[in-house]
Write a protein that holds these residues in place. Structure first.
Motif, PDB file in Angstrom:
ATOM      1  N   GLU A 206      -3.077  -7.499  -4.778  1.00 34.39           N
ATOM      2  CA  GLU A 206      -3.665  -7.352  -3.447  1.00 34.39           C
ATOM      3  C   GLU A 206      -2.792  -7.985  -2.371  1.00 34.39           C
ATOM      4  O   GLU A 206      -2.725  -7.492  -1.248  1.00 34.39           O
ATOM      5  N   MET A 207      -2.109  -9.062  -2.719  1.00 33.61           N
ATOM      6  CA  MET A 207      -1.283  -9.766  -1.737  1.00 33.61           C
ATOM      7  C   MET A 207      -0.112  -8.921  -1.252  1.00 33.61           C
ATOM      8  O   MET A 207       0.499  -9.227  -0.213  1.00 33.61           O
ATOM      9  N   LYS A 208       0.220  -7.860  -1.973  1.00 30.76           N
ATOM     10  CA  LYS A 208       1.339  -6.994  -1.585  1.00 30.76           C
ATOM     11  C   LYS A 208       0.919  -5.853  -0.663  1.00 30.76           C
ATOM     12  O   LYS A 208       1.776  -5.104  -0.193  1.00 30.76           O
ATOM     13  N   LEU A 209      -0.382  -5.715  -0.404  1.00 32.78           N
ATOM     14  CA  LEU A 209      -0.866  -4.582   0.385  1.00 32.78           C
ATOM     15  C   LEU A 209      -0.728  -4.834   1.884  1.00 32.78           C
ATOM     16  O   LEU A 209      -0.592  -5.977   2.343  1.00 32.78           O
ATOM     17  N   ASP A 210      -0.846  -3.742   2.664  1.00 31.78           N
ATOM     18  CA  ASP A 210      -0.596  -3.811   4.107  1.00 31.78           C
ATOM     19  C   ASP A 210      -1.600  -4.679   4.846  1.00 31.78           C
ATOM     20  O   ASP A 210      -1.252  -5.364   5.806  1.00 31.78           O
ATOM     21  N   TYR A 211      -2.884  -4.651   4.418  1.00 29.60           N
ATOM     22  CA  TYR A 211      -3.886  -5.388   5.170  1.00 29.60           C
ATOM     23  C   TYR A 211      -3.642  -6.902   5.102  1.00 29.60           C
ATOM     24  O   TYR A 211      -4.061  -7.649   5.998  1.00 29.60           O
ATOM     25  N   VAL A 212      -2.962  -7.350   4.058  1.00 28.67           N
ATOM     26  CA  VAL A 212      -2.632  -8.775   3.950  1.00 28.67           C
ATOM     27  C   VAL A 212      -1.583  -9.144   4.991  1.00 28.67           C
ATOM     28  O   VAL A 212      -1.680 -10.189   5.648  1.00 28.67           O
ATOM     29  N   ARG A 213      -0.598  -8.276   5.155  1.00 26.64           N
ATOM     30  CA  ARG A 213       0.412  -8.526   6.176  1.00 26.64           C
ATOM     31  C   ARG A 213      -0.211  -8.543   7.574  1.00 26.64           C
ATOM     32  O   ARG A 213       0.143  -9.361   8.425  1.00 26.64           O
ATOM     33  N   THR A 214      -1.181  -7.665   7.780  1.00 32.17           N
ATOM     34  CA  THR A 214      -1.892  -7.643   9.066  1.00 32.17           C
ATOM     35  C   THR A 214      -2.667  -8.933   9.274  1.00 32.17           C
ATOM     36  O   THR A 214      -2.705  -9.484  10.389  1.00 32.17           O
TER      37      THR A 214
END
Length: 313
Positions: A206-214
């Motif tokens: 999950e930490m690699k997904l876009d919403y984490v970067r957001t």
């Protein structure tokens, strides 16, 4: 409501099918209950009369229908061996097995969730690598063997409990719960190791997904992102595993009960199998099946609560 109704219908249908399969299996396997009760020296007339009395001459579906109706009403039949109500025989054993299962589940959750999150937060670190190695070792050890090791270490060497010194809950609740701690640990350890590994992997994915970067771009720190955003999504597959583990613990507790000399459902089940006491065996197996199926039913509901998109399936 449609999702709930569909799952509820599936639950009822599954219980019906499982109950029929259990009943049919004991109806077709070799062994005559009438002969087991009267002995091989009984006359054919006495055997025929007893079979008629027990309803063994009726068609299978008729016998199953009668048994199912009585079972739903709380009448589990009469023990062939002891000539007493099956319900009364297993009533005092059920709290023992359920308490052992509940304690095992709580230990598993209390250990796996914090450790799994810690390992994910410190992935690649020294502690994370040590935990992964220990996990692999624990997962390779069957619960019954870990129970023997726990008995040897904590019982015979450290004398933290008395092996075989079971205390009934009717005698002392504190002593009862205290004795069940070590059997619970033996059951919980392999499941906790699996849950730790699953949660760690899920969080890292999950930490690699876009919403984490957001979430990071909005000023959240790692701890805030982990607990406020990632955990809700990462915990979904873990919830499924925890439900499966809880159901498996009910069956696994039967084996551990033999290792620690706990008079739960396991002992009466094995004794009844040896005596071909089919009403007792049927009642216990159907009860265990009910726990397994009901647990999966609750997991499906919780899964849908965590991810409402499930209703589209």
């Amino acid at each position: 409501m449609k999702y709930l109704a569909k799952k509820l219908a599936g639950f009822v249908m599954t219980m019906l099918v499982v109950s029929f399969l259990v009943f049919a299996a004991f109806a077709v396997i070799p062994g005559d209950p009438a002969t087991a009760m009267l002995g091989t020296q009984a006359t054919p007339e006495k055997l025929a009369a007893l079979r008629e009395q027990m309803g063994l001459n009726e068609p299978l579906l008729v016998r199953f229908g009668s048994w199912a109706v009585n079972f739903i009403q709380g009448d589990f039949g009469t023990s062939y061996k002891y000539q007493m109500s099956v319900r009364s025989m297993i009533a005092e054993k059920i709290p023992v097995t359920l308490t052992l299962t509940a304690m095992s589940f709580l230990i598993m959750v209390a250990v796996s969730i914090p450790v799994g999150l810690f390992c994910a937060h410190h992935a690649g670190g020294k502690v994370d690598r040590i935990v992964l190695i220990v996990n692999q070792v624990i997962m390779a050890i069957p619960p019954f063997f870990s129970g023997i090791l726990i008995t040897l270490l904590f019982g015979l060497v450290l004398h933290l409990f008395t092996p075989g010194g079971y205390v009934s809950y009717t005698t002392s609740v504190t002593g009862f719960l205290g004795y069940l701690i070590f059997p619970s640990v033996a059951i919980a350890l392999p499941k906790a190791a699996m849950a730790i590994k699953l949660l760690r992997t899920s969080v890292l994915s999950e930490m690699k997904l876009d919403y984490v970067r957001t979430a990071y771009s909005r000023g959240n720190n790692t701890k805030g992102v982990l607990y406020q955003h990632v955990l809700r999504n990462a915990i979904i597959p873990v919830i499924t595993f925890l439900g499966m583990a809880l159901a498996d613990m009910v069956a696994g507790s039967i084996v551990i009960e033999q290792v620690f000399n706990i008079p739960g459902l396991g002992r009466i089940l094995l004794t009844s199998i040896s005596n071909r006491d089919y009403p007792v065996v049927q009642a216990i197996i159907v009860f265990i099946a009910f726990i397994v199926i009901f647990t999966n039913f609750l997991v499906d509901l919780l899964y849908q609560k965590m991810d409402p998109r499930i209703t589209l399936d």
